[in-house]
Structures are given as structure tokens and as C-alpha cells.
Design a protein around this motif. Structure first.
Motif, PDB file in Angstrom:
ATOM      1  N   MET A   1     -93.385  51.126  20.424  1.00 50.54           N
ATOM      2  CA  MET A   1     -92.756  49.985  19.765  1.00 50.54           C
ATOM      3  C   MET A   1     -91.566  49.507  20.574  1.00 50.54           C
ATOM      4  SD  MET A   1     -91.103  49.807  15.953  1.00 50.54           S
ATOM      5  CE  MET A   1     -90.155  48.372  15.476  1.00 50.54           C
ATOM      6  N   ASP A   2     -91.283  48.192  20.537  1.00 52.48           N
ATOM      7  CA  ASP A   2     -90.148  47.612  21.231  1.00 52.48           C
ATOM      8  C   ASP A   2     -88.872  48.131  20.587  1.00 52.48           C
ATOM      9  OD1 ASP A   2     -88.249  46.104  22.437  1.00 52.48           O
ATOM     10  OD2 ASP A   2     -89.278  44.184  22.209  1.00 52.48           O
ATOM     11  N   LYS A   3     -88.141  48.942  21.317  1.00 56.10           N
ATOM     12  CA  LYS A   3     -86.976  49.607  20.742  1.00 56.10           C
ATOM     13  C   LYS A   3     -85.852  48.648  20.407  1.00 56.10           C
ATOM     14  CE  LYS A   3     -87.891  54.137  22.775  1.00 56.10           C
ATOM     15  NZ  LYS A   3     -89.260  53.823  23.146  1.00 56.10           N
ATOM     16  N   GLN A   4     -85.881  47.420  20.957  1.00 56.96           N
ATOM     17  CA  GLN A   4     -84.807  46.492  20.641  1.00 56.96           C
ATOM     18  C   GLN A   4     -84.860  46.061  19.171  1.00 56.96           C
ATOM     19  OE1 GLN A   4     -85.192  42.968  22.970  1.00 56.96           O
ATOM     20  NE2 GLN A   4     -87.120  42.336  22.039  1.00 56.96           N
ATOM     21  N   ASN A   5     -86.005  46.257  18.519  1.00 55.86           N
ATOM     22  CA  ASN A   5     -86.128  45.902  17.117  1.00 55.86           C
ATOM     23  C   ASN A   5     -85.779  47.041  16.179  1.00 55.86           C
ATOM     24  OD1 ASN A   5     -87.018  43.144  17.251  1.00 55.86           O
ATOM     25  ND2 ASN A   5     -88.936  43.909  18.102  1.00 55.86           N
ATOM     26  N   LEU A   6     -85.418  48.189  16.742  1.00 55.79           N
ATOM     27  CA  LEU A   6     -85.004  49.333  15.923  1.00 55.79           C
ATOM     28  C   LEU A   6     -83.493  49.502  16.012  1.00 55.79           C
ATOM     29  CD1 LEU A   6     -87.598  52.163  16.638  1.00 55.79           C
ATOM     30  CD2 LEU A   6     -87.291  50.894  14.521  1.00 55.79           C
ATOM     31  N   ASN A   7     -82.878  49.782  14.860  1.00 58.42           N
ATOM     32  CA  ASN A   7     -81.459  50.105  14.880  1.00 58.42           C
ATOM     33  C   ASN A   7     -81.242  51.430  15.593  1.00 58.42           C
ATOM     34  OD1 ASN A   7     -80.675  47.862  13.429  1.00 58.42           O
ATOM     35  ND2 ASN A   7     -80.937  48.867  11.444  1.00 58.42           N
ATOM     36  N   LYS A   8     -80.077  51.569  16.208  1.00 59.50           N
ATOM     37  CA  LYS A   8     -79.705  52.853  16.801  1.00 59.50           C
ATOM     38  C   LYS A   8     -78.780  53.579  15.839  1.00 59.50           C
ATOM     39  CE  LYS A   8     -82.101  52.332  20.436  1.00 59.50           C
ATOM     40  NZ  LYS A   8     -83.338  53.111  20.579  1.00 59.50           N
ATOM     41  N   HIS A   9     -79.068  54.843  15.604  1.00 55.45           N
ATOM     42  CA  HIS A   9     -78.321  55.603  14.626  1.00 55.45           C
ATOM     43  C   HIS A   9     -77.543  56.716  15.300  1.00 55.45           C
ATOM     44  CE1 HIS A   9     -81.884  53.884  12.627  1.00 55.45           C
ATOM     45  NE2 HIS A   9     -81.018  53.574  11.700  1.00 55.45           N
ATOM     46  N   ILE A  10     -76.470  57.124  14.630  1.00 53.31           N
ATOM     47  CA  ILE A  10     -75.688  58.241  15.145  1.00 53.31           C
ATOM     48  C   ILE A  10     -76.580  59.471  15.251  1.00 53.31           C
ATOM     49  CG2 ILE A  10     -73.770  59.803  14.635  1.00 53.31           C
ATOM     50  CD1 ILE A  10     -72.336  57.464  13.307  1.00 53.31           C
ATOM     51  N   SER A  11     -77.458  59.616  14.269  1.00 56.80           N
ATOM     52  CA  SER A  11     -78.383  60.736  14.278  1.00 56.80           C
ATOM     53  C   SER A  11     -79.577  60.419  15.168  1.00 56.80           C
ATOM     54  CB  SER A  11     -78.864  61.039  12.852  1.00 56.80           C
ATOM     55  OG  SER A  11     -79.950  61.947  12.886  1.00 56.80           O
ATOM     56  N   GLY A  12     -79.643  61.121  16.293  1.00 58.04           N
ATOM     57  CA  GLY A  12     -80.807  60.944  17.153  1.00 58.04           C
ATOM     58  C   GLY A  12     -82.079  61.383  16.468  1.00 58.04           C
ATOM     59  N   GLN A  13     -81.952  62.317  15.531  1.00 57.16           N
ATOM     60  CA  GLN A  13     -83.109  62.788  14.791  1.00 57.16           C
ATOM     61  C   GLN A  13     -83.706  61.689  13.937  1.00 57.16           C
ATOM     62  OE1 GLN A  13     -84.656  65.617  15.149  1.00 57.16           O
ATOM     63  NE2 GLN A  13     -86.200  65.112  13.591  1.00 57.16           N
ATOM     64  N   PHE A  14     -82.855  60.836  13.347  1.00 52.24           N
ATOM     65  CA  PHE A  14     -83.332  59.718  12.535  1.00 52.24           C
ATOM     66  C   PHE A  14     -84.132  58.754  13.409  1.00 52.24           C
ATOM     67  CE2 PHE A  14     -81.941  56.169   9.364  1.00 52.24           C
ATOM     68  CZ  PHE A  14     -83.240  56.096   8.893  1.00 52.24           C
ATOM     69  N   ASN A  15     -83.624  58.454  14.592  1.00 54.55           N
ATOM     70  CA  ASN A  15     -84.358  57.597  15.519  1.00 54.55           C
ATOM     71  C   ASN A  15     -85.725  58.197  15.844  1.00 54.55           C
ATOM     72  OD1 ASN A  15     -82.339  55.636  15.814  1.00 54.55           O
ATOM     73  ND2 ASN A  15     -81.317  56.804  17.429  1.00 54.55           N
ATOM     74  N   ALA A  16     -85.734  59.498  16.089  1.00 57.05           N
ATOM     75  CA  ALA A  16     -86.985  60.173  16.430  1.00 57.05           C
ATOM     76  C   ALA A  16     -87.970  60.133  15.260  1.00 57.05           C
ATOM     77  CB  ALA A  16     -86.702  61.620  16.825  1.00 57.05           C
ATOM     78  N   GLU A  17     -87.441  60.267  14.040  1.00 51.68           N
ATOM     79  CA  GLU A  17     -88.308  60.221  12.865  1.00 51.68           C
ATOM     80  C   GLU A  17     -88.954  58.848  12.714  1.00 51.68           C
ATOM     81  OE1 GLU A  17     -85.661  61.327   9.760  1.00 51.68           O
ATOM     82  OE2 GLU A  17     -85.669  63.469  10.286  1.00 51.68           O
ATOM     83  N   LEU A  18     -88.170  57.787  12.908  1.00 53.05           N
ATOM     84  CA  LEU A  18     -88.714  56.434  12.794  1.00 53.05           C
ATOM     85  C   LEU A  18     -89.750  56.170  13.883  1.00 53.05           C
ATOM     86  CD1 LEU A  18     -85.483  54.392  11.954  1.00 53.05           C
ATOM     87  CD2 LEU A  18     -87.363  54.950  10.410  1.00 53.05           C
ATOM     88  N   GLU A  19     -89.424  56.575  15.105  1.00 48.28           N
ATOM     89  CA  GLU A  19     -90.374  56.403  16.205  1.00 48.28           C
ATOM     90  C   GLU A  19     -91.660  57.177  15.940  1.00 48.28           C
ATOM     91  OE1 GLU A  19     -90.547  54.693  18.924  1.00 48.28           O
ATOM     92  OE2 GLU A  19     -88.542  53.849  19.179  1.00 48.28           O
TER      93      GLU A  19
END
Length: 234
Positions: A1-19
Motif C-alpha cells: 500500500m502507498d504509505k503516504q496515505n497511512l498516518n505515522k504513529h509513535i508506536s511502530g507496532q501500530f504501523n506494522a499492525e495496519l500494514e
């Protein structure tokens, strides 16, 4: 997925979960696309082995829907997403529901073919054309979903008008076939069901496009014409 459309979170784990959950949706979408493509091929070739394979593989689609739904529920409970994050999770939940139902169409086509093996069937050329169009629409909608590309989603959304016109043409063909050979009516009704189911696939692909727009733009465009969608997003 185009990462520019995903928010960046303090929790890298949250980003990984969404991805991770987005990747699962694309895996499910690829499987459903293959199932639908195989169903159209099975119709054209009257391939009973392929029909059996489609029916047997449906459990994989269902399992992915349950797995993704559970992950989305866990994310909501644990992360309490808001704004665009919440829209993304909701879009995913709705998308997998439509994908599962498209998978059901492929399965039921396979079952219909097995139930009517060796019986005379009406000409299916037009239905194959419509079926291939729905497969292309699904493929393009999944590509738009992977990139969260609103413009691409809008273009796919418009394609459903062509599916609707092809469906109407098929209905006329089948009516003619039944009038010429009344004995064919029971079998024609099965084909009619298949045609209607494929027309509904086009509608479900439209829904996926609408979820993309909802996530990116925050606008609910369900039950909105293509012309009005453009005006709402301008």
C-alpha cells in the motif's frame, strides 16, 4: 500500500499492525479474483474439475475473512483508532465482507455447473464477456485499494454501467432461447441466476471503490451517481 496515505504513529507496532492487515486484505482479494476468474473459465469450458476446485477453495476465502475481521476487532479494542485510522479499519471490514460475497458467487457458480453437468446449456458467450469485465473491475479495484488511489477508484466505479448493459443484453438472449426451446427453461433459469450474480459482483466492486474514497477523502459516496461523486470531491 502507498504509505503516504497511512498516518505515522509513535508506536511502530501500530504501523506494522495496519500494514499487516492491509496485506491480508490484498491476499484475500487475490484469492477471490482467482476464484472468480476460474468460475468464468469453468462456465466457458464446462470444466467440472475446475468447478470442484472452486467449491473446495471457498473455505480459504472464508477463513481469511474471519482472520482479518478478528484482527480489525483487536486493533479497535487495543488501539482505539480515531479519524482516518478508524476510517481505514472500517473500510477494511466492509471490503472483506464484499470480497467474501464475491467468493460466494464463484462457489455457487461452481456448484451450479456440477449440478447441471452434461445438460444442454444456452449460449454463454455474452455472459463470459460480462464475467471477464467483472474480473477486470475487481483486479483494478484491488490495485486502487493497494495504493488508496481515489482517481483510479472513480474510474473503476464507472465501469459498472457497462456491466449493467451487458446484463440486460444477456436477459434478452436468454428470453429468446427459452421461447425457441421451452424444454430449456429449467437450465436457462440457472444461467439467469449466474448472470444476475455476476451483475451483483459489479455492484460489490463499486462498493470497494466507495470505501477507498471514504478512507482517503472522508466522504460517504454510497448511493451517489458518478457525476455527483466528482462534484462532492471537488
Amino acid at each position: 500500500m502507498d504509505k503516504q496515505n497511512l498516518n505515522k504513529h509513535i508506536s511502530g507496532q501500530f504501523n506494522a499492525e495496519l500494514e499487516g492487515v492491509l496485506n491480508q486484505v490484498l491476499v484475500m482479494g487475490g484469492l477471490v479474483e482467482q476464484q472468480l476468474n476460474d468460475a468464468i473459465t469453468a462456465i466457458h469450458d464446462q470444466n467440472m474439475d475446475l468447478a470442484r476446485q472452486i467449491v473446495a477453495n471457498d473455505h480459504r476465502v472464508n477463513a481469511l475473512e474471519v482472520q482479518i475481521d478478528e484482527e480489525c476487532t483487536r486493533i479497535i479494542a487495543k488501539r482505539q483508532p480515531a479519524a482516518s485510522d478508524l476510517r481505514l479499519v472500517l473500510a477494511i471490514i466492509k471490503t472483506i465482507t464484499d470480497l467474501e460475497r464475491i467468493g460466494d458467487v464463484a462457489k455457487r457458480i461452481g456448484m451450479m455447473l456440477l449440478d447441471n453437468a452434461n445438460k444442454k446449456q444456452p449460449p454463454l458467450v455474452s455472459m463470459e464477456n460480462m464475467g471477464r469485465r467483472t474480473v477486470r473491475m475487481l483486479h483494478e479495484s484491488l490495485d486502487a485499494f493497494a495504493r488508496m488511489d481515489v482517481e483510479a477508484a472513480i474510474e473503476v466505479h464507472k465501469e459498472d454501467d457497462k456491466v449493467d448493459r451487458e446484463y440486460e443484453s444477456i436477459i434478452r438472449e436468454l428470453m429468446t432461447f427459452m421461447m425457441e426451446d421451452p424444454r430449456s427453461i429449467p437450465h436457462v433459469l440457472n444461467v439467469l441466476w449466474c448472470a444476475r450474480s455476476l451483475e451483483r459482483v459489479g455492484d460489490r466492486v463499486q462498493h470497494i471503490c466507495e470505501y477507498i474514497i471514504y478512507f482517503v477523502k472522508g466522504k460517504d459516496v454510497r448511493h451517489t451517481s458518478d457525476e455527483d461523486i466528482h462534484s462532492m470531491l471537488d
